[in-house]
Design a protein around this motif. Structure first.
Motif, mmCIF file in Angstrom:
data_model
loop_
_atom_site.group_PDB
_atom_site.id
_atom_site.type_symbol
_atom_site.label_atom_id
_atom_site.label_comp_id
_atom_site.label_asym_id
_atom_site.label_seq_id
_atom_site.Cartn_x
_atom_site.Cartn_y
_atom_site.Cartn_z
ATOM 1 N N ARG A 124 0.846 -1.192 0.000
ATOM 2 C CA ARG A 124 0.000 0.000 0.000
ATOM 3 C C ARG A 124 0.887 1.249 0.000
ATOM 4 O O ARG A 124 1.891 1.320 0.716
ATOM 5 C CB ARG A 124 -0.915 0.015 1.212
ATOM 6 C CG ARG A 124 -1.921 -1.135 1.237
ATOM 7 C CD ARG A 124 -2.919 -0.959 2.359
ATOM 8 N NE ARG A 124 -3.804 0.172 2.110
ATOM 9 C CZ ARG A 124 -4.705 0.606 2.988
ATOM 10 N NH1 ARG A 124 -4.816 0.021 4.183
ATOM 11 N NH2 ARG A 124 -5.478 1.637 2.696
ATOM 12 N N VAL A 125 0.523 2.216 -0.804
ATOM 13 C CA VAL A 125 1.281 3.463 -0.900
ATOM 14 C C VAL A 125 0.620 4.509 -0.006
ATOM 15 O O VAL A 125 -0.576 4.798 -0.135
ATOM 16 C CB VAL A 125 1.333 3.974 -2.355
ATOM 17 C CG1 VAL A 125 2.141 5.273 -2.428
ATOM 18 C CG2 VAL A 125 1.948 2.906 -3.264
ATOM 19 N N ARG A 126 1.418 5.076 0.879
ATOM 20 C CA ARG A 126 0.888 6.073 1.819
ATOM 21 C C ARG A 126 0.706 7.435 1.142
ATOM 22 O O ARG A 126 1.586 7.897 0.428
ATOM 23 C CB ARG A 126 1.837 6.233 3.002
ATOM 24 C CG ARG A 126 1.921 5.014 3.921
ATOM 25 C CD ARG A 126 3.096 5.167 4.873
ATOM 26 N NE ARG A 126 4.362 4.963 4.194
ATOM 27 C CZ ARG A 126 5.545 5.413 4.638
ATOM 28 N NH1 ARG A 126 5.594 6.138 5.737
ATOM 29 N NH2 ARG A 126 6.653 5.165 3.966
ATOM 30 N N ASN A 127 -0.456 8.041 1.368
ATOM 31 C CA ASN A 127 -0.712 9.436 0.971
ATOM 32 C C ASN A 127 -0.506 9.686 -0.521
ATOM 33 O O ASN A 127 -0.031 10.755 -0.921
ATOM 34 C CB ASN A 127 0.189 10.385 1.776
ATOM 35 C CG ASN A 127 -0.017 10.237 3.267
ATOM 36 O OD1 ASN A 127 -1.144 10.118 3.729
ATOM 37 N ND2 ASN A 127 1.083 10.214 4.012
ATOM 38 N N PHE A 128 -0.860 8.714 -1.363
ATOM 39 C CA PHE A 128 -0.752 8.910 -2.804
ATOM 40 C C PHE A 128 -1.963 9.724 -3.262
ATOM 41 O O PHE A 128 -3.108 9.368 -2.994
ATOM 42 C CB PHE A 128 -0.724 7.562 -3.516
ATOM 43 C CG PHE A 128 -0.375 7.646 -4.974
ATOM 44 C CD1 PHE A 128 0.919 7.411 -5.407
ATOM 45 C CD2 PHE A 128 -1.345 7.964 -5.925
ATOM 46 C CE1 PHE A 128 1.236 7.486 -6.754
ATOM 47 C CE2 PHE A 128 -1.033 8.047 -7.272
ATOM 48 C CZ PHE A 128 0.268 7.803 -7.688
ATOM 49 N N LYS A 129 -1.691 10.815 -3.971
ATOM 50 C CA LYS A 129 -2.774 11.694 -4.434
ATOM 51 C C LYS A 129 -2.668 11.905 -5.942
ATOM 52 O O LYS A 129 -1.564 12.000 -6.497
ATOM 53 C CB LYS A 129 -2.720 13.053 -3.729
ATOM 54 C CG LYS A 129 -2.854 12.989 -2.209
ATOM 55 C CD LYS A 129 -2.836 14.397 -1.625
ATOM 56 C CE LYS A 129 -2.932 14.382 -0.105
ATOM 57 N NZ LYS A 129 -1.739 13.772 0.506
#
Length: 644
Positions: free
Chosen positions: A135-140
């Motif tokens: 899972r990638v944290r804080n991907f926007k």
């Protein structure tokens, strides 16, 4: 055609079933995607299986390579060249695709005009619960392209879970590097990220990644000079590629890459990393020490990295030996192998004073040091270490028959045990049945002998001498040995020597009324049958020397897991003779197994001529040399340690 799924396959007949079943459950219209299996010249039934299953699916195709390429890279490249979809997805043949994953990724790709869509994944390891990883944290969506690349490299392994625009690969000449033995997925992904304009991430799992290890060693189950050289090239390539986006691979991901490489070296090192290759590794670590030094590593990894940074090759060679902790009471069955194990491992001992008694402070110190914990006996030692082992440590428990009647097999946390070793097939089945063990965790490694160091003799008188190694408890069949001796002495002058402790030496035996009565009856039998001059009690001896003088080593037990003593007799050029205790036919040749002591009597009488005796002894000597040598034992232990 929206999508092409490329599945490289090699000798996957026994493991590709779940992958195929998952492909059949994809919730997309069949006309919108295709599946391309690329067989890398399998030598089993993989190709025929794929061709047969594909007949039921018009959108499935099979491509077969004319020669094996040695890695998944070439099949993936061939799949890309044959693909017709707008996007391509690479799936390994032992993994599974989730039913709705590709539809969800295609929807996101259409919305964001994506060149690549990354996703998370489930990983499944034998005996453990699935874990959601990558899972990638804080991907926007609004992140800059550089930030998106940095977050993906930081938070994700390079395991395949990418939907990639096929034209991006073709237009930029991006292929899987076929010359690399490890890390090809890192090079490929970084090249894709570097070329991509629109990078997307879907915070949902796409695949189930099966982290299983089998007897046929995969590329991830070996590590030496070739693999390290590949990784050094990969890291250099990744650093150069990401520098074009203003990023440093080593600063973002180097600590993880080095940790994984070092853990593989500890576990699978072949001892072929030479000074020149070490020097390259040392320069890489030294040049990135500023960023690496700020990272948190467990003590074992940091210690090795500091040695690499200092450039100390000799200390590095010693340090990378896998740390093997042998723990338990009464280590007599494993102790003879320790010098040989030390040739391959850094070995420490945690000697317990009882079934459930130990110095806990000392055990905790050993625990902090160990890579692998090897519990000799399934007793309190196994329970304690299962409760205290670290996530990075492997726990192996070696079982004998004695533990079947103890409570500890019911108390041990089996989920924390990576492998149970049994000394024989029948004992393993008894353990599985008694303790409800997962049989996929059970391995059989027989007991062993240092066969080459057994003394032998051609003394003709030895054919009249019987030996019994261990007379306690009553299930060892000591009374039967006395009966056999009595029957033999009707026909000649035979003797019996009993090695080991007597009933008076062990209070738990003599205080047991049933045991005491049994041995008193044995003593009376000796008197009643005039055997006093025929029976000798010798205590414990060096059996490698002593058994040379005894033509027949008796195995007359009610129960045994293996019974080493007769094997020692064979190693000394003599013979073991057996009553049919449960499982004996799985351990020893049937030529030496008899229905009753009368059969043993007749066999012994027919082997009084030394030349006949030696001829009949040869089968047993060859049998134990081939199956139960110390070298074979150490090799099998190495296989288990690498497997788990």
């Amino acid at each position: 055609m929206k999508l092409s799924i490329v599945v490289p396959c090699y000798n996957a007949e026994t493991k590709i079933g779940p992958c195929i079943e998952s492909l059949e459950k994809i919730s997309l219209p069949a006309e919108s995607f295709e599946v391309l299996f690329v067989d890398d010249f399998s030598t089993d039934g993989t190709l025929a299986l794929l061709e047969n299953r594909s007949k039921s699916h018009p959108n499935w195709r099979v491509e077969a390579l004319a020669a094996n390429s040695g890695s998944p890279s070439r099949p993936r490249n061939v799949g890309t060249s044959k693909a017709e979809g707008e996007y391509v997805f690479f799936l390994d043949c032992d993994d599974e695709i989730l039913p709705d994953a590709l539809g969800r990724q295609l929807e996101l790709a259409a919305t964001e005009d994506s060149d690549i869509v990354r996703a998370s994944l489930y990983t499944v390891e034998r005996g453990k619960q699935p874990q959601l990883l990558n899972r990638v944290r804080n991907f926007k969506y609004t992140d800059s392209r550089t930030d998106k690349i940095a977050k993906i490299v930081r938070d994700q392994s390079t395991t395949n879970s990418s939907l990639i625009r096929r034209s991006l690969l073709l237009d930029n000449g991006i292929i899987w590097p076929e010359h690399l033995h490890m890390g090809e997925d890192t090079v490929f992904l970084n090249n894709v990220l570097s070329a991509a304009i629109n990078i997307s991430y879907l915070d949902e799992p796409a695949i189930v990644y099966h982290k299983t290890i089998g007897f046929i060693r995969s590329a991830t189950q070996q590590y030496g000079a070739r693999e390290l050289a590949s990784h050094l090239e990969v890291w250099e390539s990744a650093e150069l590629t990401l520098s074009q986006a203003g990023l440093s691979y080593m600063a973002i991901r180097g600590h993880v890459a080095l940790r994984v490489a070092l853990e593989s070296i500890y576990r699978f090192n072949r001892g072929d990393i030479d000074a020149g290759l070490f020097s390259k590794l040392s320069r890489l670590v030294h040049s990135n020490w500023e960023s690496l030094g700020e990272r948190t590593f467990r003590p074992r990894i940091r210690e090795t990295l500091e040695i690499i940074n200092a450039g100390d090759y000799e200390l590095f060679q010693q340090n990378i030996k896998q740390r093997l902790l042998i723990a338990g009471m009464d280590l007599k069955f494993i102790s003879p192998a320790i010098p040989s194990l030390r040739e391959h491992y850094d070995v420490r001992l945690d000697e317990w004073t009882g079934h459930d008694a130990h110095d806990e402070t000392q055990s905790r110190d050993h625990l902090e040091w160990a890579d692998v914990i090897f519990c000799e006996w399934l007793l309190g030692n196994a329970v304690w270490y299962a409760n205290h082992k670290k996530a990075h440590q492997q726990l192996i428990v070696r079982m004998h028959r004695f533990e079947l009647n103890a409570r500890f097999g019911h108390e041990v946390d089996q989920s924390k045990v990576d492998c149970f070793i049994s000394v024989s097939l029948h004992t393993s089945e008894d353990m599985i049945r008694t303790f409800g063990m997962d049989r996929t965790k059970v391995r059989i490694i027989p007991n062993y002998l240092d066969v080459k160091n057994y003394k032998s003799t051609d003394d003709p008188a030895k054919t009249t001498r019987l030996a019994m190694v261990g007379m306690l408890p009553k299930l060892k069949g000591y009374h039967r040995a006395l009966e056999l001796l009595s029957y033999l002495n009707v026909h000649g002058d035979f003797s019996l020597t009993v090695f080991g402790k007597g009933p008076l030496d062990l209070p738990w035996v003599y205080k047991n009324p049933v045991e005491r009565a049994y041995y008193e009856s044995c003593a009376q039998y000796i008197v009643d049958h005039n055997l006093s001059e025929k029976v000798t009690f010798s205590g414990w001896v060096d059996t490698k020397e002593a058994l040379a003088d005894f033509g027949f080593v008796l195995s007359l037990s009610d129960l045994e897991s293996f019974h080493v003593a007769p094997a020692e007799g064979f190693a000394a050029g003599n013979q073991g003779v057996f009553l049919p205790w449960h499982g004996v036919d799985y351990v020893y040749p049937e030529d030496y197994i008899f229905e009753d002591i009368f059969g043993i009597r007749d066999y012994i009488l027919n082997n009084q001529d030394l030349e006949v005796f030696k001829k009949n002894a040869e089968l047993g000597r060859r049998f134990v040399s081939e199956r139960y040598s110390l070298e074979s034992f150490v090799s099998l232990v190495q296989e288990v340690l690498e497997e788990v």
